[in-house]
Design a protein around this motif. Structure first.
Motif, PDB file in Angstrom:
ATOM      1  N   LYS A  18       0.814  -1.232   0.000  1.00  0.00           N
ATOM      2  CA  LYS A  18       0.000   0.000   0.000  1.00  0.00           C
ATOM      3  C   LYS A  18       0.833   1.262   0.000  1.00  0.00           C
ATOM      4  O   LYS A  18       0.518   2.203  -0.715  1.00  0.00           O
ATOM      5  CB  LYS A  18      -0.847   0.095   1.287  1.00  0.00           C
ATOM      6  CG  LYS A  18      -1.963  -0.808   1.418  1.00  0.00           C
ATOM      7  CD  LYS A  18      -2.578  -0.636   2.797  1.00  0.00           C
ATOM      8  CE  LYS A  18      -1.634  -1.022   3.884  1.00  0.00           C
ATOM      9  NZ  LYS A  18      -1.428  -0.109   4.960  1.00  0.00           N
ATOM     10  N   GLY A  37      -1.367   5.212   8.530  1.00  0.00           N
ATOM     11  CA  GLY A  37      -0.623   4.373   9.468  1.00  0.00           C
ATOM     12  C   GLY A  37       0.404   5.187  10.239  1.00  0.00           C
ATOM     13  O   GLY A  37       0.654   4.943  11.424  1.00  0.00           O
ATOM     14  N   ALA A  38       0.988   6.211   9.564  1.00  0.00           N
ATOM     15  CA  ALA A  38       1.992   7.047  10.228  1.00  0.00           C
ATOM     16  C   ALA A  38       1.370   7.786  11.414  1.00  0.00           C
ATOM     17  O   ALA A  38       2.028   8.015  12.427  1.00  0.00           O
ATOM     18  CB  ALA A  38       2.601   8.037   9.240  1.00  0.00           C
ATOM     19  N   TYR A  40      -1.040   6.682  13.395  1.00  0.00           N
ATOM     20  CA  TYR A  40      -1.121   5.728  14.514  1.00  0.00           C
ATOM     21  C   TYR A  40       0.272   5.450  15.073  1.00  0.00           C
ATOM     22  O   TYR A  40       0.469   5.322  16.288  1.00  0.00           O
ATOM     23  CB  TYR A  40      -1.820   4.433  14.066  1.00  0.00           C
ATOM     24  CG  TYR A  40      -3.293   4.662  13.826  1.00  0.00           C
ATOM     25  CD1 TYR A  40      -4.203   4.630  14.872  1.00  0.00           C
ATOM     26  CD2 TYR A  40      -3.781   4.978  12.546  1.00  0.00           C
ATOM     27  CE1 TYR A  40      -5.551   4.885  14.669  1.00  0.00           C
ATOM     28  CE2 TYR A  40      -5.125   5.233  12.326  1.00  0.00           C
ATOM     29  CZ  TYR A  40      -6.007   5.191  13.390  1.00  0.00           C
ATOM     30  OH  TYR A  40      -7.340   5.457  13.181  1.00  0.00           O
ATOM     31  N   ALA A  97       5.488  -0.127  15.227  1.00  0.00           N
ATOM     32  CA  ALA A  97       4.409  -0.705  14.416  1.00  0.00           C
ATOM     33  C   ALA A  97       3.490  -1.550  15.297  1.00  0.00           C
ATOM     34  O   ALA A  97       2.256  -1.459  15.206  1.00  0.00           O
ATOM     35  CB  ALA A  97       5.001  -1.559  13.298  1.00  0.00           C
ATOM     36  N   ALA A 100       1.553   0.702  17.486  1.00  0.00           N
ATOM     37  CA  ALA A 100       0.535   1.424  16.702  1.00  0.00           C
ATOM     38  C   ALA A 100      -0.704   0.560  16.536  1.00  0.00           C
ATOM     39  O   ALA A 100      -1.836   1.039  16.619  1.00  0.00           O
ATOM     40  CB  ALA A 100       1.105   1.790  15.330  1.00  0.00           C
ATOM     41  N   ALA A 104      -4.327   1.585  17.857  1.00  0.00           N
ATOM     42  CA  ALA A 104      -5.406   1.655  16.862  1.00  0.00           C
ATOM     43  C   ALA A 104      -6.671   0.924  17.315  1.00  0.00           C
ATOM     44  O   ALA A 104      -7.720   1.050  16.694  1.00  0.00           O
ATOM     45  CB  ALA A 104      -4.911   1.074  15.534  1.00  0.00           C
ATOM     46  N   GLY A 130      -4.365   3.151   4.086  1.00  0.00           N
ATOM     47  CA  GLY A 130      -4.626   2.696   5.454  1.00  0.00           C
ATOM     48  C   GLY A 130      -5.328   1.371   5.559  1.00  0.00           C
ATOM     49  O   GLY A 130      -5.122   0.466   4.745  1.00  0.00           O
TER      50      GLY A 130
HETATM   51  O1   DC Z   1       0.131   0.915   7.695  1.00  0.00           O
HETATM   52  P1   DC Z   1       1.028   0.853   8.941  1.00  0.00           P
HETATM   53  O2   DC Z   1       1.783  -0.440   9.076  1.00  0.00           O
HETATM   54  O3   DC Z   1       1.922   2.033   9.050  1.00  0.00           O
HETATM   55  O4   DC Z   1       0.003   0.921  10.187  1.00  0.00           O
HETATM   56  C1   DC Z   1       0.425   0.767  11.519  1.00  0.00           C
HETATM   57  C2   DC Z   1      -0.745   0.295  12.370  1.00  0.00           C
HETATM   58  O5   DC Z   1      -1.732   1.328  12.442  1.00  0.00           O
HETATM   59  C3   DC Z   1      -1.482  -0.930  11.829  1.00  0.00           C
HETATM   60  O6   DC Z   1      -1.079  -2.116  12.472  1.00  0.00           O
HETATM   61  C4   DC Z   1      -2.925  -0.675  12.144  1.00  0.00           C
HETATM   62  C5   DC Z   1      -3.040   0.786  12.385  1.00  0.00           C
HETATM   63  N1   DC Z   1      -3.813   1.488  11.351  1.00  0.00           N
HETATM   64  C6   DC Z   1      -5.180   1.529  11.503  1.00  0.00           C
HETATM   65  O7   DC Z   1      -5.715   0.935  12.420  1.00  0.00           O
HETATM   66  N2   DC Z   1      -5.940   2.230  10.619  1.00  0.00           N
HETATM   67  C7   DC Z   1      -5.364   2.859   9.594  1.00  0.00           C
HETATM   68  N3   DC Z   1      -6.125   3.537   8.749  1.00  0.00           N
HETATM   69  C8   DC Z   1      -3.956   2.794   9.410  1.00  0.00           C
HETATM   70  C9   DC Z   1      -3.207   2.096  10.305  1.00  0.00           C
END
Ligand code: DC
Length: 228
Positions: A18, A37-38, A40, A97, A100, A104, A130
């Motif tokens: 993505k 994601g950044a 979070y 990560a 996060a 989330a 995301g």
């Molecule tokens: O895409 P990423 O790996 O950077 O996201 C890190 C974490 O953030 C992922 O495990 C779940 C959360 N996340 C979320 O819940 N909703 C989003 N729109 C983006 C990320």
């Protein structure tokens, strides 16, 4: 097409590509990019910096609402600044990560980030990357894509990415970590990772990022033509 700002929502699990696809598509179209994601990960980073517990929902939601964040986008790289400090490398660690993905889970944190995310929809358009872009944040997106790949391919991509950044990891550890995150992201109560209604599913296993970008771009161009 309507006079709304066009949004291409790209959702999918970890390692689906993505990030690369969204960046490259935003660059190709000359649009803005939302790397949700950044956001979070930033909350997770602030939690570590300020010793906020990962289950302190109010403390984390306040951090999510108040953090001062800037993104800068070049052709193939994004930089993230927190309070003016470049935190791009720190954000990419497996530690943040994993944190996060825990942060989330919290509804107040998701609510605090919702309007911040919607504010990224500015002319001439937005590519939003995301887990819940098409389902929750931009349910009226012009185009919704659910990008995926086999778990084996996703683990390998993530492993190679981390190695390239000089981060010392093993493939079995990355596979385990990805499986745990998939499980948490897909099974949480609020805004779980799922294929949004009306989303086009694209399995990127065995195809190049350039081919994926070309396919998404052609879907968008097709929509544009059918609307004119
Ligand atoms: O895409 P990423 O790996 O950077 O996201 C890190 C974490 O953030 C992922 O495990 C779940 C959360 N996340 C979320 O819940 N909703 C989003 N729109 C983006 C990320």
């Amino acid at each position: 097409m309507t006079d709304r700002v066009p949004v291409i929502a790209i959702d999918g699990p970890t390692g689906s590509g993505k990030g690369t696809i969204s960046r490259s598509l935003a660059h190709k179209l000359g649009w803005h990019l939302l790397d949700s994601g950044a956001l979070y990960r930033l909350v997770a980073l602030i939690a570590a910096q300020k010793s906020i517990a990962l289950d302190d929902q109010r403390g984390l939601a306040a951090a999510a609402a108040d953090m001062v964040v800037n993104f800068s986008l070049a052709e193939d790289a994004e930089q993230v600044f927190l309070d003016g400090t470049d935190v791009t490398t720190q954000l990419r660690t497996e530690e943040h990560a994993a944190a996060a993905s825990q942060v989330a889970l919290l509804p107040l944190v998701r609510a605090a980030l919702l309007l911040r995310q919607r504010a990224f929809a500015q002319p001439p358009g937005l590519v939003a990357d995301g887990r819940d872009m098409g389902s929750v944040v931009f349910p009226d997106a012009t185009l919704k894509v659910y990008l995926t790949a086999t778990p084996k391919e996703r683990a390998l991509r993530r492993y190679n990415q981390l190695k390239e950044k000089g981060i010392d990891v093993s493939l079995p550890a990355v596979s385990r970590e990805i499986a745990e995150r998939d499980e948490r992201d897909a099974n949480r109560k609020v805004a779980p990772l799922k294929t949004a209604e009306g989303a086009q599913v694209l399995d990127s296993t065995g195809i190049t990022p350039e081919q994926v970008v070309a396919r998404v771009h052609s879907w968008f161009a097709g929509l544009d033509q059918s609307a004119s």
